[in-house]
Design a protein around this motif. Sequence first.
Motif: not given
Length: 399
Positions: A70-72, A313-317
């Motif tokens: 995933a990326i931000t 899903h994304g990168s869930a920072p």
Amino acid sequence: MAKRTIVAMPGDGIGKVVLDEAIRVLDAAGFDAEYVNGDIGWEFWCKEGNPLPDRTIKLLEQHKIGLFGAITSKPKDKTLTELDPKLKDKGFTYYSPIVTMRQKFGLDICMRPCITLPGNPLNFIRRNTKGGSDEPVVDCMIFRQNTEGLYGGVEWTNPNDQVYDTFMTHPRFKENFAWCPRPELAISTRIVTKKYSTRIIKAAFEYAKKRGFDKVTVCEKPNVIRETSGMILKIAQDMSKNEYPNIRVEDVNIDAMMMWLTKNPENYHVIVSENMFGDIVSDAFAGLIGGLGFATSAQFNPETGVCVFEPTHGSAPKYAELNPSIVNPIAMILSAVMMLEHIGEDKIANRIKDAVLKVIAEGKVRCYDMMKMSGKQEVLSNGAASTTQMADAIIAKLK
Ligand code: NAI
Ligand code: MG
């Protein structure tokens, strides 16, 4: 068979964590592959002014199969403040590397399966008329057109003369929007082509045929968005009539779908939509089977064979720095299973899928999301499994 080379693109944040765990599971299941690292994400925007460097594009061209974490992506103002000062004012513009990758490789077919995993405590429950509840089995494949539509990237703020004048030739624009000062005007287009609509719809019909389903649901809004949604629906209807007489087309508006899917999700097995509506409907369906920790996806170019598999899903920072990590690796692991199925490694795919099913059904090892906890490091001392422990549990169940 020759050893496969897979382009492993971890990206940012938890992308790196879940991809490492998925590769560990692939190795343990006996998938014989070499992984080459593909740089992608915010880090490379900041350092190089390009979140999808050419070297990564070359790797994908060469090896064709990608596993992506995933990326931000950050808002427009941050793209400039976080760019390396040496690169400032050199004309770099941020574009989402995911959208760029899809467009560059023509990954127009996106498949997002939403299938109930028995025993998942997050499965959708519906109240029944007898005062109890039912757990409807969801088994739905969403076919999302992945390169066009509202995410096509053809958009303007403060459009130039040529663009503005062209829009002014449309009577509805002139009547309803001519009052707006141009600097206060933003326009995003929804471009749909017959070629790529036909391809995604064909993929949906083929899947329905293979699985023995008798309908394909077109999830659009043709009564209002008459040109683009209208074209998509017409192509599907013609295809049903001319090529798949035993598979009918059901026309469900995107807004109505958001209501129907919690009333009777078991009625839908094959859905096809434009890019943004496909994004929406697949996220909504994913909510019925456990949410982002379980939502997988595959994207293909049927002509070149380039394909990329990724969790949705994304990168869930906010969880990226937690050590040990707490996020659920199952979406990434099941995306890797989709990759194995795609390249004909069905035996290994089934081995991993069975192991995941066993861990979920047994219910002893659950990540924080499956325990309905809010994500914090303490979840691990409250009984939630870490990302690594979940992958270990899956590996332990491999036959
Ligand atoms: P997100 O998917 O990263 O996280 C949303 C929430 O979902 C998290 O706070 C967490 O509670 C949960 N979550 C996500 N993955 C999980 C997992 N594997 N296990 C358990 N819980 C999980 O989306 P958000 O917060 O909207 O975006 C964060 C960043 O990710 C942004 O920069 C965004 O642009 C990017 N993004 C990237 C995507 C991609 O690479 N395909 C897709 C969506 C967002
Ligand atoms: Mg989405």
